[in-house]
Scaffold this motif. Structure first.
Motif, PDB file in Angstrom:
ATOM      1  N   THR A  30       0.827  -1.187   0.000  1.00 32.01           N
ATOM      2  CA  THR A  30       0.000   0.000   0.000  1.00 32.01           C
ATOM      3  C   THR A  30       0.866   1.243   0.000  1.00 32.01           C
ATOM      4  O   THR A  30       1.848   1.321   0.737  1.00 32.01           O
ATOM      5  CB  THR A  30      -0.898   0.009   1.253  1.00 32.01           C
ATOM      6  N   PRO A  31       0.540   2.250  -0.816  1.00 29.67           N
ATOM      7  CA  PRO A  31       1.345   3.467  -0.897  1.00 29.67           C
ATOM      8  C   PRO A  31       1.497   4.135   0.460  1.00 29.67           C
ATOM      9  O   PRO A  31       0.583   4.128   1.277  1.00 29.67           O
ATOM     10  CB  PRO A  31       0.547   4.351  -1.860  1.00 29.67           C
ATOM     11  N   SER A  32       2.650   4.714   0.681  1.00 35.62           N
ATOM     12  CA  SER A  32       2.889   5.468   1.906  1.00 35.62           C
ATOM     13  C   SER A  32       3.705   6.689   1.552  1.00 35.62           C
ATOM     14  O   SER A  32       4.901   6.731   1.723  1.00 35.62           O
ATOM     15  CB  SER A  32       3.642   4.623   2.932  1.00 35.62           C
ATOM     16  N   SER A  33       3.040   7.708   1.017  1.00 37.48           N
ATOM     17  CA  SER A  33       3.778   8.857   0.492  1.00 37.48           C
ATOM     18  C   SER A  33       3.298  10.158   1.112  1.00 37.48           C
ATOM     19  O   SER A  33       2.706  10.986   0.468  1.00 37.48           O
ATOM     20  CB  SER A  33       3.607   8.936  -1.030  1.00 37.48           C
TER      21      SER A  33
ATOM     22  N   GLY B  54       5.936  -1.040  -2.986  1.00 41.87           N
ATOM     23  CA  GLY B  54       4.755  -0.192  -3.013  1.00 41.87           C
ATOM     24  C   GLY B  54       5.041   1.260  -2.697  1.00 41.87           C
ATOM     25  O   GLY B  54       4.120   2.085  -2.677  1.00 41.87           O
ATOM     26  N   TYR B  55       6.297   1.605  -2.459  1.00 46.39           N
ATOM     27  CA  TYR B  55       6.650   2.990  -2.154  1.00 46.39           C
ATOM     28  C   TYR B  55       6.274   3.907  -3.313  1.00 46.39           C
ATOM     29  O   TYR B  55       6.507   3.593  -4.482  1.00 46.39           O
ATOM     30  CB  TYR B  55       8.153   3.099  -1.884  1.00 46.39           C
ATOM     31  N   LEU B  56       5.684   5.064  -2.972  1.00 48.18           N
ATOM     32  CA  LEU B  56       5.358   6.078  -3.967  1.00 48.18           C
ATOM     33  C   LEU B  56       6.081   7.378  -3.614  1.00 48.18           C
ATOM     34  O   LEU B  56       6.050   7.822  -2.465  1.00 48.18           O
ATOM     35  CB  LEU B  56       3.851   6.332  -4.020  1.00 48.18           C
ATOM     36  N   PRO B  57       6.747   7.991  -4.578  1.00 50.00           N
ATOM     37  CA  PRO B  57       7.496   9.218  -4.305  1.00 50.00           C
ATOM     38  C   PRO B  57       6.607  10.454  -4.301  1.00 50.00           C
ATOM     39  O   PRO B  57       5.509  10.458  -4.865  1.00 50.00           O
ATOM     40  CB  PRO B  57       8.489   9.272  -5.465  1.00 50.00           C
TER      41      PRO B  57
END
Length: 325
Positions: free
Chosen positions: A32-35, A224-227
């Motif tokens: 899941t994204p965490s940004s 799943g990392y989103l910048p």
């Protein structure tokens, strides 16, 4: 030719500084994204004197290319809404509300792209990077473990306004808007340049001077990392995905088509992210790649990143393109 040599020498000097990630840790399809964005001020570059020419005309960026979710036009069921109003402009927008983890799949022929889909109702934008054709969009809900079931599906024909549209707009991997700090910085840099190649050069130099490579983050980044381009600027550090996203945001906001590319570099087939930009001009050199007229050209910011090393990004040889965003 003089400009070409000058830029080449500058690039070679930057290469000596070093270069973005542990193999496979940036694979952008899992958790899941965490940004979260850090709200910190980022200084806009001071205005510099224009080139010594009474005939200097600054680069004029076209109208900002938006990518919005139109709730009134969206269709769907089971908590999923898909907005198709932007398909001719190269994107599809989706919203989902669910108690389980969600995925979004874009299919065009044998090409398949899977993404995380926020399940809290926050709209997400995904590019139609496969060109014209028949697309299938599937929203998938997690059932157990790594298994997913289809929550909603729609098929549609896509005919793009032009091939550049998917790479001129914000998306999940290049998240910015007209009020973003990175857009403000890019606009100020562009105002001091005579053409698109000058803008690319200015953005390249600015990022090299203001962002350093984050080795610790490269070691611990989760799937799943989103910048966040603005966060990369505010913290002044990032990994290859951060660099590629920031470059895309800044250049796209100024009307320069820019791809985020995932693939492998030698040695050891390290999974890596870089950029490609399009120009109708010639004369720009980027990390050993010369921009040819009417062609896509590579731009790998992390080879000029302060603090980076070949253990994270390879040696820049044998690029293998796999995914485009």
């Amino acid at each position: 030719m003089v400009r070409m040599k000058k830029l080449l020498y500058a690039m070679l000097a930057l290469l000596c500084l070093g270069g973005c990630m542990v193999a496979h840790t940036d694979m952008p399809l899992e958790d899941t994204p965490s940004s979260s964005v850090t709200e910190t001020e980022q200084s806009v570059p001071d205005k510099q004197q224009a080139p010594d020419s009474q005939e200097f005309t600054p680069y004029q960026a076209p109208e900002f290319a938006r990518a919005d979710f139109d709730h009134a036009s969206a269709q769907g069921e089971n908590g999923v809404l898909i907005d198709l109003t932007g398909i001719s402009m190269g994107y599809v927008a989706v919203s989902a509300e669910s108690d389980v983890r969600m995925k979004f799949r874009v299919e065009m022929g044998e090409q398949i792209y899977d993404y995380d889909l926020p399940s809290d109702g926050t709209p997400a934008v995904y590019p139609l990077q496969c060109g014209n054709g028949s697309y299938i969009f599937r929203a998938l809900a997690n059932t157990v473990g790594t298994k997913y079931a289809e929550a909603y599906c729609v098929e549609t024909q896509v005919r793009l306004k032009d091939d550049f549209q998917p790479f001129l707009r914000p998306s999940q991997y290049a998240d910015y808007d007209e009020d973003s700090i990175c857009v403000e910085v890019a606009a100020e840099l562009a105002s001091q340049q005579p053409d698109a190649l000058g803008v690319v050069e200015a953005v390249f130099e600015y990022i090299c001077e203001h962002v350093t490579y984050d080795k610790e983050k490269a070691t611990h980044v989760k799937r799943g990392y989103l910048p966040s381009p603005d966060e990369t600027l505010s913290t002044g550090k990032g990994i290859c995905f951060d660099y590629a996203s920031l470059v895309a945001a800044m250049l796209r906001s100024q009307g320069i088509p820019t791809k985020i590319v995932f693939g492998y570099v030698q040695p050891n087939d390290l999974y890596h992210a870089w950029n490609m930009f399009y120009t109708e001009e010639s004369g720009w050199v980027t990390v050993g790649y010369e921009v040819e007229s009417n062609s896509w050209s590579r731009l790998d910011m992390t080879f000029s990143a302060n603090g980076a090393g070949s253990e994270f990004i390879g040696d820049g040889t044998n690029y293998t393109d796999v995914y485009f965003y």
